[in-house]
Design a protein around this motif. Structure first.
Motif, PDB file in Angstrom:
ATOM      1  N   SER A 159       0.831  -1.195   0.000  1.00  0.00           N
ATOM      2  CA  SER A 159       0.000   0.000   0.000  1.00  0.00           C
ATOM      3  C   SER A 159       0.877   1.261   0.000  1.00  0.00           C
ATOM      4  O   SER A 159       0.672   2.176  -0.806  1.00  0.00           O
ATOM      5  CB  SER A 159      -0.900  -0.059   1.234  1.00  0.00           C
ATOM      6  OG  SER A 159      -1.826   0.951   1.226  1.00  0.00           O
ATOM      7  N   PHE A 160       1.859   1.308   0.897  1.00  0.00           N
ATOM      8  CA  PHE A 160       2.749   2.476   0.964  1.00  0.00           C
ATOM      9  C   PHE A 160       3.546   2.632  -0.330  1.00  0.00           C
ATOM     10  O   PHE A 160       3.741   3.739  -0.831  1.00  0.00           O
ATOM     11  CB  PHE A 160       3.721   2.359   2.150  1.00  0.00           C
ATOM     12  CG  PHE A 160       3.024   2.389   3.482  1.00  0.00           C
ATOM     13  CD1 PHE A 160       1.971   3.262   3.711  1.00  0.00           C
ATOM     14  CD2 PHE A 160       3.411   1.538   4.511  1.00  0.00           C
ATOM     15  CE1 PHE A 160       1.322   3.287   4.939  1.00  0.00           C
ATOM     16  CE2 PHE A 160       2.762   1.558   5.733  1.00  0.00           C
ATOM     17  CZ  PHE A 160       1.714   2.426   5.952  1.00  0.00           C
ATOM     18  N   LEU A 161       3.990   1.473  -0.848  1.00  0.00           N
ATOM     19  CA  LEU A 161       4.779   1.492  -2.086  1.00  0.00           C
ATOM     20  C   LEU A 161       3.969   2.097  -3.236  1.00  0.00           C
ATOM     21  O   LEU A 161       4.457   2.964  -3.972  1.00  0.00           O
ATOM     22  CB  LEU A 161       5.185   0.059  -2.424  1.00  0.00           C
ATOM     23  CG  LEU A 161       6.217  -0.131  -3.526  1.00  0.00           C
ATOM     24  CD1 LEU A 161       7.578   0.334  -3.029  1.00  0.00           C
ATOM     25  CD2 LEU A 161       6.284  -1.591  -3.939  1.00  0.00           C
ATOM     26  N   LEU A 162       2.715   1.671  -3.348  1.00  0.00           N
ATOM     27  CA  LEU A 162       1.871   2.164  -4.442  1.00  0.00           C
ATOM     28  C   LEU A 162       1.568   3.649  -4.269  1.00  0.00           C
ATOM     29  O   LEU A 162       1.606   4.417  -5.224  1.00  0.00           O
ATOM     30  CB  LEU A 162       0.563   1.359  -4.512  1.00  0.00           C
ATOM     31  CG  LEU A 162       0.686  -0.100  -4.955  1.00  0.00           C
ATOM     32  CD1 LEU A 162      -0.673  -0.783  -4.913  1.00  0.00           C
ATOM     33  CD2 LEU A 162       1.258  -0.182  -6.362  1.00  0.00           C
TER      34      LEU A 162
ATOM     35  N   LEU B 186     -12.961  13.424  -6.791  1.00  0.00           N
ATOM     36  CA  LEU B 186     -11.874  13.835  -7.666  1.00  0.00           C
ATOM     37  C   LEU B 186     -10.838  12.730  -7.671  1.00  0.00           C
ATOM     38  O   LEU B 186     -10.873  11.828  -6.831  1.00  0.00           O
ATOM     39  CB  LEU B 186     -11.226  15.115  -7.122  1.00  0.00           C
ATOM     40  CG  LEU B 186     -11.982  16.420  -7.318  1.00  0.00           C
ATOM     41  CD1 LEU B 186     -11.394  17.502  -6.436  1.00  0.00           C
ATOM     42  CD2 LEU B 186     -11.959  16.852  -8.778  1.00  0.00           C
ATOM     43  N   LEU B 187      -9.910  12.825  -8.623  1.00  0.00           N
ATOM     44  CA  LEU B 187      -8.820  11.862  -8.636  1.00  0.00           C
ATOM     45  C   LEU B 187      -7.653  12.423  -7.842  1.00  0.00           C
ATOM     46  O   LEU B 187      -7.019  13.401  -8.240  1.00  0.00           O
ATOM     47  CB  LEU B 187      -8.383  11.582 -10.079  1.00  0.00           C
ATOM     48  CG  LEU B 187      -7.188  10.650 -10.258  1.00  0.00           C
ATOM     49  CD1 LEU B 187      -7.476   9.261  -9.727  1.00  0.00           C
ATOM     50  CD2 LEU B 187      -6.778  10.570 -11.716  1.00  0.00           C
ATOM     51  N   ASN B 188      -7.405  11.865  -6.672  1.00  0.00           N
ATOM     52  CA  ASN B 188      -6.224  12.255  -5.896  1.00  0.00           C
ATOM     53  C   ASN B 188      -5.792  11.115  -4.989  1.00  0.00           C
ATOM     54  O   ASN B 188      -6.418  10.035  -4.971  1.00  0.00           O
ATOM     55  CB  ASN B 188      -6.496  13.537  -5.097  1.00  0.00           C
ATOM     56  CG  ASN B 188      -7.684  13.392  -4.171  1.00  0.00           C
ATOM     57  OD1 ASN B 188      -7.965  12.292  -3.672  1.00  0.00           O
ATOM     58  ND2 ASN B 188      -8.400  14.474  -3.950  1.00  0.00           N
ATOM     59  N   LEU B 189      -4.749  11.339  -4.239  1.00  0.00           N
ATOM     60  CA  LEU B 189      -4.192  10.270  -3.396  1.00  0.00           C
ATOM     61  C   LEU B 189      -5.176   9.792  -2.334  1.00  0.00           C
ATOM     62  O   LEU B 189      -5.085   8.667  -1.853  1.00  0.00           O
ATOM     63  CB  LEU B 189      -2.914  10.759  -2.705  1.00  0.00           C
ATOM     64  CG  LEU B 189      -1.713  10.992  -3.617  1.00  0.00           C
ATOM     65  CD1 LEU B 189      -0.628  11.731  -2.865  1.00  0.00           C
ATOM     66  CD2 LEU B 189      -1.192   9.668  -4.143  1.00  0.00           C
ATOM     67  N   GLY B 190      -6.116  10.669  -1.981  1.00  0.00           N
ATOM     68  CA  GLY B 190      -7.095  10.328  -0.947  1.00  0.00           C
ATOM     69  C   GLY B 190      -7.956   9.122  -1.291  1.00  0.00           C
ATOM     70  O   GLY B 190      -8.569   8.514  -0.409  1.00  0.00           O
TER      71      GLY B 190
ATOM     72  N   ILE C  50       5.031   9.844  -9.429  1.00  0.00           N
ATOM     73  CA  ILE C  50       4.701   9.989 -10.853  1.00  0.00           C
ATOM     74  C   ILE C  50       3.739  11.153 -11.093  1.00  0.00           C
ATOM     75  O   ILE C  50       3.953  11.989 -11.960  1.00  0.00           O
ATOM     76  CB  ILE C  50       4.077   8.682 -11.401  1.00  0.00           C
ATOM     77  CG1 ILE C  50       5.081   7.529 -11.260  1.00  0.00           C
ATOM     78  CG2 ILE C  50       3.682   8.850 -12.872  1.00  0.00           C
ATOM     79  CD1 ILE C  50       4.487   6.165 -11.534  1.00  0.00           C
ATOM     80  N   TRP C  51       2.666  11.221 -10.319  1.00  0.00           N
ATOM     81  CA  TRP C  51       1.606  12.191 -10.604  1.00  0.00           C
ATOM     82  C   TRP C  51       1.554  13.373  -9.624  1.00  0.00           C
ATOM     83  O   TRP C  51       0.739  14.265  -9.777  1.00  0.00           O
ATOM     84  CB  TRP C  51       0.246  11.494 -10.628  1.00  0.00           C
ATOM     85  CG  TRP C  51       0.035  10.649 -11.848  1.00  0.00           C
ATOM     86  CD1 TRP C  51      -0.251  11.086 -13.105  1.00  0.00           C
ATOM     87  CD2 TRP C  51       0.077   9.219 -11.938  1.00  0.00           C
ATOM     88  NE1 TRP C  51      -0.370  10.033 -13.976  1.00  0.00           N
ATOM     89  CE2 TRP C  51      -0.176   8.862 -13.288  1.00  0.00           C
ATOM     90  CE3 TRP C  51       0.336   8.193 -11.013  1.00  0.00           C
ATOM     91  CZ2 TRP C  51      -0.192   7.546 -13.730  1.00  0.00           C
ATOM     92  CZ3 TRP C  51       0.304   6.882 -11.465  1.00  0.00           C
ATOM     93  CH2 TRP C  51       0.036   6.566 -12.803  1.00  0.00           C
TER      94      TRP C  51
END
Lengths: 260, 292
Positions: B101-104, B210-214, B111-112
């Protein structure tokens, strides 16, 4: 001409668990169309030997040949695909599934369509599946009298019936060699008689059988040859007359009552 | 107000169900409790975003590519990590899934970045109103997608050969090996399917929000769903998803004013605690019995 060719040849295998010698040089052979029994006291290494043949255990030394091929280094699922089927001592059925699903999974080994084919050619796959069901119902269920239980979950069925389903599942794979690990253990005399008859019928279908069993009446009556092992070593082998006359075997396993 | 909250709850719940299904699949096949499911949802949405905006091709080409990449990710995770973790302590396996999970999440940030992206409209416009209440099309699509996928799964496991083999591996690995089934292949496949399902869930969530890390936070929200339904029950995942979705949505409307925001997230864990006290194996989970 040789009388019958060797199907399975176990050559001087050794197996240790940690420092414990479970098998210390067992050799045995099953020829085509033969019923061979493997007997011996509890803990002698009978089930371990089977697990070595099926590759559930990796042997330390020795070799195993099946149908002319050295299968010593194969993976367990590859051994199964060489058409060696087995039943389990402690009933390893798929408990959450129906009788039909259990037996069908046994027969699946002969219809190896890939993942994509299974998803894309749904129609063809279904036809295959139908033929498979017919084969199971006509050949396997009729032999074992399981037809009326086909959609029952195996977990809910009595022990004796589950034992039969275990053998039925192994047989559905159309094996060349069927390994039965204590098929009548814990069964009453009627059930034992039924299973004995089933084993006879399987033999008539020219399937070689390797049998582990403690029921000596059964073993002596239906075996062509018998191997006796103790502490992971061969003690004796031969026909039932030869084995029952062997003083070592009487001493270790059969007891004095077998002397006559 | 009630109807609207209910419908929003059902829609969100159907996405929960979908993501929970991914966790159940992996648990059933390999007894791994996958805490990286939320991260898989997130990375799936990012992958889809990258493919859809990056490749100048129609959606019917780009979406399958994104799905294929997700499946590949699942296979890679199983093949490189979990293939070597059989027989390892459960707690170690859980830590590994957290590590993934942390790695991803870290890779996604690398990247983004941490910006919000608005996801391109990939679902056809559809307007729907019920009794004068307008229902957002995203909700309807999530519901439809989730239902179609869940039905497909049920049929797959009941009627297809591969589905039957996957169930066999989940039920009794030893016996399935002795029938010539390669358990690694089936577990690999369950990871692939799980990742695909996570991606679909991620795309729908990214459409709703929205598309974000959350997005990866959904993993923690879905966990009560899986526990509620029972870790190894597909039908449990579905019903658990709806229950948590609806209760969360209703509590946000009726209790949100009293207690401030995010009360819906608290509610699901309160429900989880109560359920575990009463039914430790979940509503539909298999009770493990030890026979001596």
């Amino acid at each position: 001409m040789t009388i019958s060719e060797s199907l399975l040849k176990v050559d001087n295998i050794h197996l240790t668990f940690g420092g414990l010698k479970a098998i210390d040089g067992v050799s045995l052979e099953v020829r085509n169309d033969e019923l061979v029994s493997l007997i011996g006291p509890n803990g002698a290494g009978k089930t371990s030997t089977i697990n070595c043949i099926c590759k559930f255990y990796d042997i330390d030394s020795g070799q195993i040949f099946f149908h002319g091929e050295n299968i010593t280094r194969l993976k367990p699922h590859q051994v199964a695909r060489r058409r060696i089927s087995r039943s389990f001592q402690n009933l390893d059925l798929f408990k959450g599934m129906t009788v039909l699903e259990n037996v069908k999974l046994g027969a699946h080994i002969n219809v190896r369509s890939g993942i994509l084919a299974d998803l894309l050619y749904y129609g063809k796959s279904r036809k295959e599946e139908k033929e498979l069901e017919e084969y199971i119902v006509e050949e396997i269920f009729s032999l074992f009298g399981l037809a009326k239980y086909r959609n029952k979950h195996v977990g809910s069925l009595p022990y004796g019936l589950q034992k039969k389903i275990d053998i039925a599942r192994a047989l559905a794979a159309r094996p060349m060699l069927l390994i039965l690990d204590e098929p009548v253990a814990g069964m009453n005399s009627d059930e034992t008689k039924e299973i004995t008859e089933d084993i006879q019928k399987i033999r008539e279908a020219n399937i070689s059988i390797l049998l582990i069993e403690h029921d000596m009446d059964l073993v002596m009556n239906i075996s062509d040859r018998i191997y006796v092992i103790n502490f992971g070593e061969n003690i004796a082998d031969g026909t039932s007359q030869e084995v029952t006359a062997n003083p070592d075997v009487i001493e270790i396993y059969l007891g004095k009552s077998f002397e006559n | 107000m009630f109807i609207q909250a209910l419908i929003a709850g059902i829609a969100v719940g159907s996405v929960y169900a979908l993501i929970a299904l991914g966790m159940v699949l992996i648990y059933k096949a390999s007894s791994v409790i996958n805490f990286s499911q939320g991260a898989l949802v997130m990375i799936g949405a990012y992958i889809t975003y990258a493919v859809v905006t990056g490749i100048p091709a129609p959606l019917w080409i780009t979406i399958p590519i994104a799905i294929g990449l997700s499946a590949l990710l699942g296979v890679v995770i199983e093949r490189l990590i979990f293939r070597y973790m059989t027989g390892v302590d459960l707690i170690a396996v859980i830590m590994v899934t957290l590590g993934i999970s942390f790695l991803l999440e870290g890779s996604t940030t690398a990247i983004w970045g941490t910006l919000n992206y608005s996801f391109p409209k990939i679902l056809p416009e559809m307007s729907f109103s019920l009794g004068g209440i307008h229902i957002s099309e995203v909700y309807i699509w999530s519901f439809i997608f989730s239902m179609v996928i869940l039905i497909m799964f049920t049929l797959f496991f009941k009627y297809s050969k591969i589905g039957l083999r996957m169930r066999a591996v989940a039920d009794n690995q030893k016996a399935s090996i002795s029938l010539g089934i390669h358990p690694g292949k089936m577990i690999s496949l369950s990871w692939a399917i799980s990742c695909v399902v996570a991606t679909i869930g991620g795309v729908m969530l990214a459409n709703i929000k929205l598309l974000n890390l959350g997005l990866s936070g959904i993993g923690i929200l879905v966990f009560p769903v899986v526990i509620l339904g029972g870790l190894d029950s597909i039908i449990g995942a579905v019903l658990g998803g709806f229950i948590i979705g609806i209760l969360g949505s209703l509590s946000a409307v009726y209790a949100g004013g009293l207690m401030g925001g995010a009360v819906d997230q608290v509610v699901s864990f309160v429900i989880l605690l109560i359920i575990l006290l009463v039914k430790p194996y979940g509503l539909f989970g298999t009770k493990e019995t030890l026979r001596l």
